[in-house]
Design a protein around this motif. Sequence first.
Motif, PDB file in Angstrom:
ATOM      1  N   SER A  87     -76.377  56.281  41.495  1.00  0.00           N
ATOM      2  CA  SER A  87     -77.099  57.543  41.359  1.00  0.00           C
ATOM      3  C   SER A  87     -76.147  58.677  41.749  1.00  0.00           C
ATOM      4  O   SER A  87     -75.180  58.459  42.471  1.00  0.00           O
ATOM      5  N   TYR A  88     -76.423  59.859  41.256  1.00  0.00           N
ATOM      6  CA  TYR A  88     -75.574  61.007  41.623  1.00  0.00           C
ATOM      7  C   TYR A  88     -76.346  62.296  41.401  1.00  0.00           C
ATOM      8  O   TYR A  88     -77.338  62.340  40.667  1.00  0.00           O
ATOM      9  N   VAL A  89     -75.850  63.340  42.042  1.00  0.00           N
ATOM     10  CA  VAL A  89     -76.417  64.682  41.902  1.00  0.00           C
ATOM     11  C   VAL A  89     -75.287  65.623  41.513  1.00  0.00           C
ATOM     12  O   VAL A  89     -74.216  65.629  42.146  1.00  0.00           O
ATOM     13  N   VAL A  90     -75.505  66.403  40.471  1.00  0.00           N
ATOM     14  CA  VAL A  90     -74.498  67.343  39.994  1.00  0.00           C
ATOM     15  C   VAL A  90     -74.843  68.754  40.454  1.00  0.00           C
ATOM     16  O   VAL A  90     -75.988  69.197  40.314  1.00  0.00           O
ATOM     17  N   ASP A  91     -73.859  69.422  41.006  1.00  0.00           N
ATOM     18  CA  ASP A  91     -74.016  70.833  41.362  1.00  0.00           C
ATOM     19  C   ASP A  91     -73.339  71.663  40.275  1.00  0.00           C
ATOM     20  O   ASP A  91     -72.111  71.807  40.250  1.00  0.00           O
ATOM     21  N   ASP A  92     -74.152  72.182  39.362  1.00  0.00           N
ATOM     22  CA  ASP A  92     -73.661  72.989  38.246  1.00  0.00           C
ATOM     23  C   ASP A  92     -73.547  74.433  38.721  1.00  0.00           C
ATOM     24  O   ASP A  92     -74.507  75.212  38.648  1.00  0.00           O
ATOM     25  N   VAL A  93     -72.364  74.776  39.216  1.00  0.00           N
ATOM     26  CA  VAL A  93     -72.167  76.080  39.855  1.00  0.00           C
ATOM     27  C   VAL A  93     -72.438  77.229  38.890  1.00  0.00           C
ATOM     28  O   VAL A  93     -73.106  78.205  39.227  1.00  0.00           O
ATOM     29  N   GLY A  94     -71.932  77.120  37.680  1.00  0.00           N
ATOM     30  CA  GLY A  94     -72.121  78.216  36.726  1.00  0.00           C
ATOM     31  C   GLY A  94     -73.434  78.164  35.981  1.00  0.00           C
ATOM     32  O   GLY A  94     -73.803  79.111  35.284  1.00  0.00           O
ATOM     33  N   GLY A  95     -74.156  77.031  36.113  1.00  0.00           N
ATOM     34  CA  GLY A  95     -75.415  76.878  35.395  1.00  0.00           C
ATOM     35  C   GLY A  95     -75.235  76.848  33.898  1.00  0.00           C
ATOM     36  O   GLY A  95     -76.157  77.206  33.147  1.00  0.00           O
ATOM     37  N   ASN A  96     -74.067  76.420  33.454  1.00  0.00           N
ATOM     38  CA  ASN A  96     -73.756  76.503  32.027  1.00  0.00           C
ATOM     39  C   ASN A  96     -73.337  75.159  31.424  1.00  0.00           C
ATOM     40  O   ASN A  96     -72.750  75.128  30.342  1.00  0.00           O
ATOM     41  N   ASN A  97     -73.625  74.066  32.120  1.00  0.00           N
ATOM     42  CA  ASN A  97     -73.223  72.761  31.594  1.00  0.00           C
ATOM     43  C   ASN A  97     -74.011  72.412  30.337  1.00  0.00           C
ATOM     44  O   ASN A  97     -75.242  72.441  30.338  1.00  0.00           O
ATOM     45  N   SER A  98     -73.287  72.049  29.289  1.00  0.00           N
ATOM     46  CA  SER A  98     -73.945  71.664  28.039  1.00  0.00           C
ATOM     47  C   SER A  98     -74.368  70.200  28.070  1.00  0.00           C
ATOM     48  O   SER A  98     -75.239  69.797  27.302  1.00  0.00           O
ATOM     49  N   GLU A 180     -60.160  63.493  30.163  1.00  0.00           N
ATOM     50  CA  GLU A 180     -59.675  64.563  29.294  1.00  0.00           C
ATOM     51  C   GLU A 180     -60.106  64.231  27.867  1.00  0.00           C
ATOM     52  O   GLU A 180     -59.631  63.263  27.266  1.00  0.00           O
ATOM     53  N   ASN A 181     -61.056  65.003  27.336  1.00  0.00           N
ATOM     54  CA  ASN A 181     -61.606  64.668  26.020  1.00  0.00           C
ATOM     55  C   ASN A 181     -61.022  65.500  24.886  1.00  0.00           C
ATOM     56  O   ASN A 181     -61.481  65.419  23.737  1.00  0.00           O
ATOM     57  N   GLY A 182     -60.013  66.309  25.197  1.00  0.00           N
ATOM     58  CA  GLY A 182     -59.363  67.093  24.146  1.00  0.00           C
ATOM     59  C   GLY A 182     -60.158  68.299  23.700  1.00  0.00           C
ATOM     60  O   GLY A 182     -59.778  68.963  22.729  1.00  0.00           O
ATOM     61  N   ALA A 183     -61.244  68.591  24.372  1.00  0.00           N
ATOM     62  CA  ALA A 183     -62.078  69.742  24.012  1.00  0.00           C
ATOM     63  C   ALA A 183     -62.137  70.708  25.192  1.00  0.00           C
ATOM     64  O   ALA A 183     -61.589  70.454  26.264  1.00  0.00           O
ATOM     65  N   ASP A 184     -62.807  71.820  24.993  1.00  0.00           N
ATOM     66  CA  ASP A 184     -62.966  72.823  26.045  1.00  0.00           C
ATOM     67  C   ASP A 184     -63.902  72.277  27.124  1.00  0.00           C
ATOM     68  O   ASP A 184     -65.067  72.002  26.856  1.00  0.00           O
ATOM     69  N   GLN A 185     -63.386  72.139  28.341  1.00  0.00           N
ATOM     70  CA  GLN A 185     -64.196  71.646  29.456  1.00  0.00           C
ATOM     71  C   GLN A 185     -64.294  72.673  30.587  1.00  0.00           C
ATOM     72  O   GLN A 185     -64.578  72.338  31.728  1.00  0.00           O
ATOM     73  N   ASN A 186     -64.116  73.946  30.235  1.00  0.00           N
ATOM     74  CA  ASN A 186     -64.140  75.005  31.238  1.00  0.00           C
ATOM     75  C   ASN A 186     -65.482  75.098  31.968  1.00  0.00           C
ATOM     76  O   ASN A 186     -65.547  75.566  33.102  1.00  0.00           O
ATOM     77  N   GLU A 187     -66.546  74.664  31.316  1.00  0.00           N
ATOM     78  CA  GLU A 187     -67.875  74.767  31.927  1.00  0.00           C
ATOM     79  C   GLU A 187     -67.994  73.965  33.215  1.00  0.00           C
ATOM     80  O   GLU A 187     -68.901  74.200  34.019  1.00  0.00           O
ATOM     81  N   TYR A 188     -67.094  73.001  33.428  1.00  0.00           N
ATOM     82  CA  TYR A 188     -67.177  72.154  34.613  1.00  0.00           C
ATOM     83  C   TYR A 188     -66.325  72.652  35.777  1.00  0.00           C
ATOM     84  O   TYR A 188     -66.278  72.006  36.834  1.00  0.00           O
ATOM     85  N   GLN A 189     -65.658  73.792  35.601  1.00  0.00           N
ATOM     86  CA  GLN A 189     -64.873  74.337  36.703  1.00  0.00           C
ATOM     87  C   GLN A 189     -65.779  74.650  37.894  1.00  0.00           C
ATOM     88  O   GLN A 189     -66.857  75.227  37.740  1.00  0.00           O
ATOM     89  N   LYS A 190     -65.343  74.229  39.068  1.00  0.00           N
ATOM     90  CA  LYS A 190     -66.030  74.422  40.355  1.00  0.00           C
ATOM     91  C   LYS A 190     -67.270  73.543  40.516  1.00  0.00           C
ATOM     92  O   LYS A 190     -67.911  73.564  41.571  1.00  0.00           O
ATOM     93  N   ASP A 191     -67.637  72.781  39.485  1.00  0.00           N
ATOM     94  CA  ASP A 191     -68.787  71.883  39.614  1.00  0.00           C
ATOM     95  C   ASP A 191     -68.428  70.702  40.525  1.00  0.00           C
ATOM     96  O   ASP A 191     -67.251  70.357  40.699  1.00  0.00           O
TER      97      ASP A 191
END
Length: 209
Positions: A87-98, A180-191
Amino acid sequence: MKLKKKLGMGVATAVLGLGLIGGGTFAYFSDTAQATGEFTAGELSLSAEPSVVIDVNNLKPGDTMIRSFELLNDGTLDISKVDISTSYVVDDVGGNNSEDFGKHIRVNFLENVDKTGFDPIFWDYDHNDVISYTTLYDLKNMTPDAVENLNKWWTIFKGEASGLEAGTSDEMLVSFEFVENGADQNEYQKDSLNLTWTFTGHQTEGEAK
């Protein structure tokens, strides 16, 4: 009262009296014996050391982390299997995770070193991967057995049988990767993702004692 009736009552009274006297004075031999028993249950005790398997920060896609820990049977009873629940809990700092951050954290392997006697760091193929190449997201729907020997034939040469005997431990080696999926992963910064692995030990089958 007629004579016959009086005589009959007298005889009945005498017989009753003799019966009472006989009942009160009848004796016999006797003896007693006791048997006792005691039932003491064993203890099923499982622990992980260290309890914090991994704690890293400043991650970026492509980073790989290898850690080791031990599963210890601290009790008096043998353990037949140890289920791993994720189990895990994600802290989505920017609230923008797709999508779930757990889909980007992959377990490349979780190896039970004691079952095979080999360290997977120094080998180019897997001997006894309890978990192999799956994301934390998918791992939530799995309950692998951490102490099963998946290559039982190998115990002929080296390694241990399945299970965890009382007073023993198994060394676990795990590799995590921020994929590293070769796509834009900026949404996960600071998460951050807080992972919890719950290890549940189960007793062996009952036996005649």
